[in-house]
Enzyme design. Structure first.
Site, PDB file in Angstrom:
ATOM      1  N   ASP A 189     105.329 -51.614  95.431  1.00 58.71           N
ATOM      2  CA  ASP A 189     104.533 -51.204  94.276  1.00 58.71           C
ATOM      3  C   ASP A 189     105.138 -49.920  93.715  1.00 58.71           C
ATOM      4  O   ASP A 189     105.827 -49.187  94.432  1.00 58.71           O
ATOM      5  CB  ASP A 189     103.089 -50.962  94.727  1.00 58.71           C
ATOM      6  CG  ASP A 189     102.180 -50.597  93.576  1.00 58.71           C
ATOM      7  OD1 ASP A 189     102.372 -51.123  92.472  1.00 58.71           O
ATOM      8  OD2 ASP A 189     101.276 -49.767  93.788  1.00 58.71           O
ATOM      9  N   ASP A 229      99.169 -49.992  97.453  1.00 55.57           N
ATOM     10  CA  ASP A 229      97.974 -49.215  97.762  1.00 55.57           C
ATOM     11  C   ASP A 229      96.726 -49.763  97.109  1.00 55.57           C
ATOM     12  O   ASP A 229      95.623 -49.410  97.503  1.00 55.57           O
ATOM     13  CB  ASP A 229      98.163 -47.759  97.338  1.00 55.57           C
ATOM     14  CG  ASP A 229      98.450 -47.623  95.844  1.00 55.57           C
ATOM     15  OD1 ASP A 229      98.663 -48.656  95.184  1.00 55.57           O
ATOM     16  OD2 ASP A 229      98.467 -46.476  95.347  1.00 55.57           O
ATOM     17  N   ASP A 240      97.344 -55.345  95.281  1.00 53.68           N
ATOM     18  CA  ASP A 240      98.466 -55.578  96.186  1.00 53.68           C
ATOM     19  C   ASP A 240      98.068 -56.373  97.426  1.00 53.68           C
ATOM     20  O   ASP A 240      98.939 -56.885  98.141  1.00 53.68           O
ATOM     21  CB  ASP A 240      99.049 -54.232  96.654  1.00 53.68           C
ATOM     22  CG  ASP A 240      99.526 -53.374  95.499  1.00 53.68           C
ATOM     23  OD1 ASP A 240     100.198 -53.918  94.610  1.00 53.68           O
ATOM     24  OD2 ASP A 240      99.217 -52.174  95.484  1.00 53.68           O
TER      25      ASP A 240
END
Length: 942
Positions: free
Chosen positions: A343, A640, A644
């Site tokens: 990410d 986070d 995700d």
């Protein structure tokens, strides 16, 4: 969402339609369908709905029952064989042997159970929920309640800094902006409004909705609860987690294959020993006992224990480097990883907006972390400083962020991330924020509104009354007729300004324009400003974390490719990825909308060449991970946010953020980074590879022991000798003596170049071909030495117990030598510093001492059927046992010579040379050959 009862009608049994598209309905229709009013619900109706829909919280997976955890410790083919051996010994009425085998099983299960429960406890401590509060209208009065008590139909108010407690259809907004990064990956706050959007609008673009868990960045709003708990968008993503595929780790797959190999070998060896023994005229009962002894000898009983300890040590070392492992087998997976899908927001970047570039007076300043803002056009005259000052001071004054100060010095800045970034940039230039604002009192202000696309502040100060404006460049330029330069005010050139703005935007920056003008006769801001002087542009983004670029390069040298998967815009994603060396400046970027047009086969064909994915939804990220896995990649995913979590769960190893990460993400992950830093992943990769190396060393050591026992016992059967060793003696050898040393091998430090190796193929077993061959060679040499010493002692003393004692002791000494050779696959024992693993030296000495003591203590003499050995036999045993050390070290030397010859003749890739990693794109330098701002400046006259 399912329907709710209608509180304002006599019938409480009526229901509304299931899961309507709330974002496409007018506010009045939403209230009507939810049977509520702008004044909220009555208390008695809340109780009814709370009973019907339950509390507003996500379901939490309960921890596994202790009995389930205990049962998992017995799910291994190695353990199954050991259980069978225990049953056979009971049938043969060899109860002492059965008790010893049962003790081995109990010890293994106890250690595994304790380690798994400890890991689970650590995770539960991380996942403690902090229950937020909500401001809800009940009976027309605003009340602060536990957010778990919210129900569909409640009306909730939102204020800056508050977490959105449920999915809301917004009824009213005032400059409302919400940070949705944890849900969508969008790094900038999203402007919200109450106007409806089309039915097919993607979640990230539903401006009239506020979603559970997101945070109000600025402004205020009011909305009606349309979904709670598992029925929210956050709950839908959590459901993907529970229904998504879960893969076994590469180490688990390798150990499964290894256990099957051992099982086949044990079965065949036992059958051969039993069958050939009976065929040669041996007693059936004796041959059955021999087959049991062989099974016990071949099974590396200590491996489950040593395996668990090795992984637990890896967990401990990773924790010391800020990586918390939730599941023991995952500790090694990073060492096998070939692709890291990361990410962007909060993982690769700092999750805070920072001004990176300022354009003022025709010059561009870029941020250099060490020197502040510097310009790429060469040194500027001192007269140019006021131009830069003017641009940043307006960013301070037309700004709603709050500055906490102590003794007239700024101590903390809070507010909208964009406005905080402007204040921090001014501080870097040398502006005293507290003084700048204190000297210029507010007369009137216009907060930022999406329709206006600018904000304004009218202030009285030393230079008189002045109007300060900031906003979108194309909007602010239209309000200006002059521009401030080094030479003073000149007519504004809109095209030149917009070209500069586009250049900043091309670098992935969000650009704001600053303008001001004297306004001595102005006392309100009802009219649109005009006649402004353009002061400059400021471009900002969420910058990369310190050390991330180096970490990306480091894992690249380890043969691991990094790809960025983000919900942010494509331009921003490419800019950050280029800075970090993930992709080249012209690298391909695949967006979620483009992915929607690709089937799985088409996506599979692209994933090898695309390193940046932008504007992706949770299901898109999951597709990317699965596509990479179909290509044979071992995929680690970092993230986070709730968005995700499905990919974290489906990945070979999911890595969540422990500080800023959401509970849903941490629950789905196999590992949690306590410092939220991608840099920690490089350290975790190293520890993962060290852990696998140690698993391999332990396995090799134990397989060599088993090979020696198998060869020796089958040879003794074919030679029609008496039973070489009893089952209890073999268990003593494998668990008590070797078991001490194999656990000590788990403490080996990392070898040189561990991060320069190519990732292991998933098809590669726990032992490679070299180690299998060496295990057979070492086992054969130890078996020959054991047989020679057994026959020698039997012929000399005519005592079977004395001969079995000598055979057992010969193998104990041989394993002491072999433990040292097992410290490295390639390096010679004589080149390894014993001080790097003192525990192995202690363990080896302890194993030999323990065995010698057992020869003289009556209890162990009785259990093991051993007796003291004459002094003259000891030197013969040491000589026979040392042969294995000589042979293994000779094998290492020959293989090193062969590799060295290949190094001189073959290509580097074939020689197993350290990988250099993928080509890295050039990273733009912020500093270049420029000067930095000089001493702190006073605030500009603007």
């Amino acid at each position: 969402m399912v329907g709710t009862t209608a509180p304002d009608t006599p019938s409480s049994g009526s229901t509304v339609d299931a899961t309507p598209a709330w974002h496409a309905l007018e506010a009045a229709e939403v209230l009507d369908r939810l049977a509520t009013t702008p004044r909220g619900l009555r208390a008695e109706e809340v109780a009814v709905r709370l009973e019907r829909y339950g509390p507003n919280q996500l379901r939490e997976e309960p921890p596994p029952h202790p009995l389930v955890v205990l049962a998992r410790q017995f799910r291994s083919p190695l353990i199954y064989i050991l259980v069978l051996a225990a049953v056979v010994t009971i049938v043969l009425e060899k109860y002492l042997d059965a008790i010893v085998i049962a003790a081995v099983l109990a010890l293994n299960a106890t250690i595994g159970f304790i380690q798994e429960r400890k890991a689970e406890g650590a995770v539960r401590a991380l996942l403690q929920l902090v229950v937020p509060q909500a401001h809800a209208l009940r009976d027309g009065q605003e009340r602060v309640i536990d957010s778990r008590e919210l129900v569909p139909g409640d009306v909730v108010t939102l204020e800056p800094g508050a977490s959105v407690p449920a999915d809301l259809r917004l009824l009213a907004t005032t400059g409302l902006q919400i940070d949705e990064s944890m849900l969508t990956g969008e790094s900038l706050p999203v402007t919200k409004r109450e106007a409806t959007v089309p039915v097919d609008t993607a979640m990230s673009d539903r401006d009239d909705m506020a979603f559970t868990g997101t945070v109000v960045a600025r402004g205020r709003g009011r909305g009606v609860v349309v979904a709670t708990g598992d029925h929210t968008e956050l709950g839908a993503i959590a459901d993907l987690i529970h229904t998504g595929p879960v893969l076994r780790t590469p180490l688990q797959q390798r150990m499964d294959r290894f256990a099957k190999i051992i099982g086949v070998v044990v079965g065949l060896a036992s059958a051969v020993a039993f069958g050939s023994g009976v065929a040669l005229g041996g007693d059936t009962g004796d041959m059955f006992l021999t087959a049991v002894a062989l099974a016990v000898a071949a099974i590396p009983e200590g491996l489950p224990v040593a395996f668990t300890v090795t992984l637990a040590l890896g967990v401990h070392r990773m924790a010391g480097r800020r990586a918390i492992v939730r599941r023991l087998p995952a500790v090694e997976t990073l060492g096998s990883t070939t692709v890291i899908g990361s990410d962007k927001t909060g993982t690769l970047t700092e999750n805070r907006m920072t001004v990176q570039s300022i354009w003022a007076g025709g010059h561009r300043w870029d941020l250099d972390e060490g020197a502040g803002f510097v310009t790429a056009t060469g040194p500027l005259a001192a007269a140019a400083d006021p131009v830069l000052d003017a641009a940043v001071v307006t960013g301070v004054l037309a700004n709603e962020a709050h500055v906490e100060h102590d003794d007239h010095h700024a101590s903390e800045i809070t507010g909208d991330p964009t406005e905080v970034a402007l204040l921090v940039a001014a501080e870097r230039v040398g502006v005293d924020l507290v003084r700048a604002r204190a000297e210029r009192s507010i007369v009137a202000e216009v907060p930022f509104e999406p329709e206006l696309r600018y904000s304004a502040s009218l202030r009285d100060g030393p230079e008189g009354r002045t109007l300060h404006v900031k906003g979108a460049p194309e909007r602010v330029v239209d309000l200006c007729d002059r521009m401030l330069t080094v030479d003073g005010e000149v007519p504004v050139d809109p095209d030149a300004v917009l070209v500069a703005a586009h250049a900043l935007a091309a670098d992935g920056l969000r650009v704001l324009a600053m303008a001001a003008r004297p306004a001595p006769d102005l006392d309100h801001l009802d009219d649109e400003p005009s006649g402004l002087v353009l002061l400059g542009l400021q471009g900002m983004l969420d910058p990369p974390r310190e050390g991330v670029a180096e970490a990306v390069a480091e894992v690249g040298r380890a043969g691991i490719r990094v790809v960025m998967i983000t919900g942010d815009h494509a331009v921003t994603a490419r800019a950050i990825a280029t800075r970090l060396g993930i992709t080249a400046e012209d690298g391909a970027v695949l967006t979620g909308s483009e992915m929607a047009e690709l089937d799985d086969d088409a996506l599979d064909a692209l994933v090898d060449d695309v390193s940046v994915y932008a504007r992706v939804a949770p299901e898109d990220k999951l597709r990317i991970v699965l596509a990479l896995q179909r290509r044979g990649e071992v995929v680690a995913v970092t993230g986070d946010g709730v968005n995700d979590a499905p990919a974290l769960r489906a990945a070979s190893i999911g890595v969540a953020m422990g500080d800023s990460g959401t509970d849903v993400a941490r629950e789905a992950a196999d590992m949690v980074l306590a410092d939220d830093n991608f840099v920690t992943i490089a350290a975790a990769v190293e520890e993962g590879r060290i852990t696998f190396d140690n698993v391999r060393k332990v396995t090799f050591f134990l397989v060599s022991t088993g090979a020696a026992a198998i060869i020796a016992i089958i040879a003794s059967v074919w030679l029609q000798w008496p039973l070489l060793m009893l089952p209890a003696q073999l268990l003593w050898l494998n668990l008590v003596t070797n078991g001490i040393q194999d656990v000590a091998l788990a403490f080996e430090p990392g070898e040189r170049g561990v991060l320069r190796r190519k990732p292991r193929r998933t098809s590669e077993g726990v032992l490679d071909r070299t180690l299998w061959e060496r295990a057979g060679l070492a086992g054969a040499v130890m078996a020959v030495g054991t047989l020679v010493m057994f026959r020698w002692e039997l012929d000399r003393t005519d005592s079977l117990q004395a001969a079995q004692t000598v055979a057992l002791t010969t193998l104990v000494i041989a394993m002491a030598f072999h433990a040292g050779s097992s410290r490295s696959r390639d390096e010679s024992l004589f080149r390894l510093d014993p001080r790097t693993n003192p525990l192995l030296s202690i363990a080896t000495a302890s194993a030999v001492t323990l065995h010698v003591a057992a020869l003289y203590l009556p209890p162990t003499q009785y259990v093991l059927r051993v007796e003291p050995i004459e002094a003259a036999a000891w030197w013969r045993m040491v000589l026979a046992a040392s042969a294995s050390l000589a042979v293994v070290e000779l094998d290492k030397w020959v293989r090193r010579r062969v590799r060295a010859r290949a190094d001189r003749t073959g290509p580097a890739q074939d020689r197993g040379q350290p990988l250099q990693g993928p080509p890295r794109a050039a990273t733009p330098s912020a500093g270049r050959d420029t000067m930095s701002p000089s001493t702190p400046r006073s605030t500009s006259s603007w």
